[in-house]
Design a protein around this motif. Structure first.
Motif, short mmCIF file in Angstrom:
data_model
loop_
_atom_site.label_atom_id
_atom_site.label_comp_id
_atom_site.label_asym_id
_atom_site.label_seq_id
_atom_site.Cartn_x
_atom_site.Cartn_y
_atom_site.Cartn_z
N SER A 175 0.83 -1.20 0.00
CA SER A 175 0.00 0.00 0.00
C SER A 175 0.87 1.26 0.00
N ARG A 201 1.10 4.16 -2.92
CA ARG A 201 0.91 5.59 -2.66
C ARG A 201 2.13 6.38 -3.13
N ASP A 253 -6.18 1.19 6.69
CA ASP A 253 -6.14 2.65 6.49
C ASP A 253 -5.13 2.99 5.39
N MET A 258 -6.67 1.96 1.95
CA MET A 258 -7.72 2.88 1.50
C MET A 258 -7.14 4.21 1.05
N ASN A 259 -6.19 4.73 1.82
CA ASN A 259 -5.57 6.01 1.45
C ASN A 259 -4.77 5.89 0.16
N ILE A 277 -5.29 3.83 -2.33
CA ILE A 277 -6.22 3.74 -3.46
C ILE A 277 -6.76 5.13 -3.81
N THR A 278 -7.10 5.90 -2.79
CA THR A 278 -7.61 7.26 -3.02
C THR A 278 -6.56 8.13 -3.69
N VAL A 279 -5.33 8.08 -3.19
CA VAL A 279 -4.25 8.88 -3.77
C VAL A 279 -4.00 8.46 -5.23
N LYS A 280 -4.02 7.16 -5.50
CA LYS A 280 -3.82 6.67 -6.87
C LYS A 280 -4.92 7.18 -7.78
N ASP A 281 -6.18 7.09 -7.32
CA ASP A 281 -7.30 7.57 -8.14
C ASP A 281 -7.19 9.07 -8.42
N LEU A 282 -6.86 9.83 -7.41
CA LEU A 282 -6.71 11.28 -7.60
C LEU A 282 -5.50 11.60 -8.49
N GLU A 293 -6.44 11.33 -12.06
CA GLU A 293 -7.21 12.49 -12.51
C GLU A 293 -6.31 13.71 -12.72
#
Length: 108
Positions: free
Chosen positions: A14, A18, A78, A81-82, A84-89, A92
């Motif tokens: 993870s 990130r 945690d 999840m973080n 995955i969020t950072v990768k998605d952002l 973008e």
């Protein structure tokens, strides 16, 4: 691999995911979109490895292998999840940087 090793490996992959996502953003800021996309792919690869470990832990619990809910496990989830969020952002933002550069080149 015991559950503690799985948890630490989940944290490792993870964190790597990130870090690669953040690296992609740094490349995009420099308009190095090929390197940015390469880093995004590396982030995805690391997160797939992390997700496999998470799936193993979940499947073990489904089979009746009671998993202790430790602070370390919560920390690992945690991290995932973080990441995955950072990768998605990051995906973008890299896309936006590419569009801005294209528009800038057209208007030059």
């Amino acid at each position: 691999m015991n559950s503690e090793q799985q948890i630490f490996t989940l944290i490792l992959h993870s964190g790597n995911g990130r870090s690669f996502a953040m690296e992609a953003l740094a490349f995009a800021r420099k308009n190095d979109f090929e390197s940015a996309q390469d880093s995004i792919q590396k982030a995805k690869d690391e997160l797939v490895l992390a997700h496999h470990i998470q799936t193993e832990l979940i499947q073990g619990e489904i089979r009746g292998e009671k998993a202790d809910i430790s602070l370390l496990m919560v920390h690992a989830q945690d991290h995932l999840m973080n990441a995955i969020t950072v990768k998605d952002l990051a995906e973008e933002f890299v896309s936006m940087y590419e569009r801005f550069e294209t528009i800038r080149n057209v208007n030059s």
